[in-house]
Write a protein that holds these residues in place. Structure first.
Motif, short mmCIF file in Angstrom:
data_model
loop_
_atom_site.label_atom_id
_atom_site.label_comp_id
_atom_site.label_asym_id
_atom_site.label_seq_id
_atom_site.Cartn_x
_atom_site.Cartn_y
_atom_site.Cartn_z
N MET A 40 0.70 -1.14 -0.15
CA MET A 40 -0.02 -0.08 -0.04
C MET A 40 0.81 1.14 -0.07
O MET A 40 1.84 1.22 0.49
CB MET A 40 -0.96 0.02 1.26
N LEU A 41 0.31 2.15 -0.71
CA LEU A 41 1.23 3.60 -0.96
C LEU A 41 1.67 4.19 0.36
O LEU A 41 2.64 4.76 0.56
CB LEU A 41 0.59 4.55 -1.86
N GLN A 42 0.71 3.78 1.51
CA GLN A 42 0.63 4.60 2.70
C GLN A 42 1.84 3.86 3.78
O GLN A 42 1.93 4.36 4.79
CB GLN A 42 -0.71 4.66 3.36
N MET A 43 2.09 2.44 3.29
CA MET A 43 3.15 1.95 3.89
C MET A 43 4.31 2.72 4.22
O MET A 43 4.91 3.34 3.59
CB MET A 43 3.38 0.70 3.57
N SER A 44 4.91 2.85 5.66
CA SER A 44 6.14 3.58 5.95
C SER A 44 7.41 3.05 5.20
O SER A 44 8.46 3.68 4.98
CB SER A 44 6.24 3.62 7.47
N TYR A 45 7.30 1.71 5.02
CA TYR A 45 8.47 1.10 4.11
C TYR A 45 8.20 0.64 2.92
O TYR A 45 7.35 -0.23 2.73
CB TYR A 45 8.77 -0.03 5.30
N GLN A 46 8.76 0.95 1.86
CA GLN A 46 8.41 0.83 0.38
C GLN A 46 7.28 0.65 0.10
O GLN A 46 6.54 -0.02 -0.65
CB GLN A 46 9.35 -0.55 0.13
N ASP A 105 -3.63 -27.28 -4.92
CA ASP A 105 -5.20 -27.27 -4.52
C ASP A 105 -5.29 -26.21 -3.65
O ASP A 105 -6.39 -25.96 -3.02
CB ASP A 105 -5.47 -28.33 -3.52
N GLN A 106 -4.43 -25.01 -3.80
CA GLN A 106 -4.59 -23.77 -3.13
C GLN A 106 -4.49 -22.52 -3.95
O GLN A 106 -3.77 -22.76 -5.00
CB GLN A 106 -3.61 -23.48 -1.78
N THR A 107 -5.25 -21.52 -3.53
CA THR A 107 -5.32 -20.14 -4.20
C THR A 107 -4.65 -19.19 -3.56
O THR A 107 -4.98 -18.89 -2.50
CB THR A 107 -6.72 -19.78 -4.62
N ALA A 108 -3.57 -18.48 -4.12
CA ALA A 108 -3.13 -17.25 -3.48
C ALA A 108 -3.91 -16.11 -3.82
O ALA A 108 -4.29 -15.79 -5.02
CB ALA A 108 -1.65 -17.02 -4.00
N ARG A 109 -4.05 -15.10 -2.89
CA ARG A 109 -4.79 -14.05 -3.00
C ARG A 109 -4.35 -13.17 -1.68
O ARG A 109 -3.64 -13.42 -0.98
CB ARG A 109 -6.36 -14.51 -2.65
N VAL A 110 -4.70 -11.97 -1.96
CA VAL A 110 -4.48 -10.57 -1.17
C VAL A 110 -5.22 -10.78 0.15
O VAL A 110 -6.55 -10.49 -0.15
CB VAL A 110 -4.38 -9.51 -1.81
N LEU A 111 -4.72 -11.13 1.32
CA LEU A 111 -5.48 -11.20 2.65
C LEU A 111 -5.19 -9.92 3.43
O LEU A 111 -5.55 -9.62 4.72
CB LEU A 111 -5.36 -12.43 3.12
N SER A 112 -3.68 -9.47 3.23
CA SER A 112 -3.18 -8.45 4.08
C SER A 112 -3.81 -6.91 3.80
O SER A 112 -3.66 -6.56 2.65
CB SER A 112 -1.94 -8.58 4.06
N SER A 113 -4.04 -5.95 4.85
CA SER A 113 -4.12 -4.83 4.56
C SER A 113 -2.89 -4.08 4.20
O SER A 113 -3.10 -2.68 3.78
CB SER A 113 -4.87 -4.04 5.88
N GLU A 114 -1.88 -4.54 4.20
CA GLU A 114 -0.63 -3.71 3.67
C GLU A 114 -0.53 -3.87 2.44
O GLU A 114 0.38 -3.18 1.86
CB GLU A 114 0.49 -4.64 4.31
N HIS A 115 -1.37 -4.54 1.43
CA HIS A 115 -1.01 -4.79 0.13
C HIS A 115 -2.45 -4.47 -0.63
O HIS A 115 -3.67 -4.64 -0.13
CB HIS A 115 -0.78 -6.20 -0.13
#
Length: 427
Positions: free
Chosen positions: A27-33, A99-109
């Motif tokens: 996320m743009l608002q993250m303090s690191y990168q 059998d697994q699906t990757a997706r965005v779960l974190s509020s950091e992304h």
């Protein structure tokens, strides 16, 4: 120098049938990168091993659960000492279970996607994204396929370097952190190399022979032709190596007319910038540099705006951490705020400061700087109206969030604010 925090990250891949990796955008608002593309990962918790942290972070951020024994060593990288947030990161390579699906779960992304390594590198070469060196190295290694990939991933010579390496987070906008006699909390000044076969060197900053030799080695390795040496302003932690570079490489030095005048007898400035001057550099993706006169920190201060992709080399207009000292009579607060507003109107996509890390949230950081200065100014005005007139006393009343060791510098900024308020008839 800040001690790096232990961290772990996972390069998750699949073959469907082409080799793809799962990456996320911070996320743009993250303090690191903030705004950078990266792989899932994070800090180790107390008493946690890198493998266990990698498994936990991957599951928390993508929902993918893997066995720690399935992780393959993909190298270790340490953040150079240009920022107060540093990480000693162990990278792992892992196949995504079918059998697994990757997706965005974190509020950091805000973005998560599967992408071929070659396509990710192409995006970077086009200048449209920001990635840190470990991510670029991993993508380049995987672009050659899975055969022998572990050896390639662990082959980066600069992965654990404490500094002194070329860092390129956007194509053609590279910098070398050089140790300089700068003001705290900074310890280094970023010397920028813009371009490809032809480069403009911005702020060869260090007066120290070992740092000048380090920059020479980077330029020798590049085998690029130096088109010119550009100075953002007159301060010693920006011009300390300019004469050496001119003599060593036969390149001319350019600066704003005010800077050239003020450096007469100290730095050999060969020519001065024309108003709103531009320079086109060929290569992939190509670069168009525009000189912007941005006084405030210094009367002859300039920023360099790369117009094709929105990179703003800020000099000392904006720092990667902390704030900028405005020290009269060289510094003027009204000019400084005007310069901030003018570069904000350009809608830059990333800020490349002289001190500290690259900033992906360009507009957010500039607005934060303006807001911070205006809030300080209102508090200074309120203290003045209460009868507090001495600069040191105003600092004690207003700068309660600042380390007392920095109060002397804060007094100079208070003086700059008071001058602005007087000029505006508000005192």
């Amino acid at each position: 120098m800040t001690t790096p925090s232990a961290a772990a990250a996972v390069i998750l891949y699949r073959e469907s049938p082409n080799l793809e990796v799962f990456w996320v955008r911070r996320m743009l608002q993250m303090s690191y990168q903030g705004g950078f593309y990266a792989f899932p990962g994070g800090r180790l918790e107390p008493h946690e091993s890198p493998r266990d942290a990698a498994v936990r972070e991957l599951h928390e951020e993508t929902g993918v659960q893997i066995d720690p024994d399935e992780l393959r060593d993909a190298g270790r990288w340490v953040t150079p000492p240009i920022t107060r947030q540093r990480f000693d990161t162990q990278f792992f390579l892992a196949r995504c279970p079918p059998d697994q699906t990757a997706r965005v779960l974190s509020s950091e992304h805000d973005v998560g996607e599967w992408i071929r390594p070659q396509d990710a590198i192409r995006k970077w070469r086009e200048g449209s994204i920001l990635i840190a060196p470990p991510i670029k190295h991993a993508l380049n290694s995987l672009s050659e396929g899975l055969s022998g990939v572990e050896a390639r991933l662990k082959s980066a010579p600069d992965a654990r370097s404490a500094g002194g390496t070329e860092i390129e987070m956007r194509r053609g906008v590279a910098f070398v952190p050089l140790r300089t006699p700068t003001l705290p909390p900074a310890t280094h000044t970023n010397c920028y190399l813009i371009g490809d076969d032809d480069v403009v060197v911005i702020d060869p900053a260090s007066p120290y022979e070992e740092e000048q030799a380090l920059l020479d080695r980077v330029l020798e390795k590049r085998r690029a032709r130096i088109r010119e040496i550009w100075l953002t302003h007159l301060h010693r932690d920006h011009v300390g190596g300019a004469n050496h570079l001119r003599q060593r490489w036969g390149a001319k030095i350019a600066a704003h007319p005010i800077t050239a005048r003020d450096l007469a007898g100290q730095v050999h400035v060969d020519r001065t910038f024309a108003p709103n001057e531009t320079l086109d550099l060929e290569g992939q993706p190509g670069w168009r540099l525009r000189i912007l006169h941005t006084p405030g920190h210094a009367r002859g201060h300039v920023c360099i705006f790369e117009e094709l992709h929105g990179s703003l080399i800020t000099g000392d207009l904006i720092a990667g951490f902390g704030t900028i000292i405005i020290d009269p009579p060289e510094g003027r607060m009204a000019d400084y705020l005007d310069s901030l507003r003018r570069v904000l109107a350009l809608e830059p996509t990333a800020l490349f400061p002289a001190h500290g890390p690259v900033i992906g949230d360009a507009a957010g950081r500039i607005r934060e700087y303006i807001k911070h200065r205006l809030e300080r100014e209102e508090n200074i005005l309120m203290a003045w109206r209460r009868g507090v007139r001495d600069a040191a006393a105003i600092v004690a009343a207003v700068y309660t969030d600042v380390d007392p060791a920095m109060h002397g510098f804060a007094e100079r900024s208070v003086t700059a604010h008071l001058e602005k308020l007087r000029d505006e008839g508000r005192l």
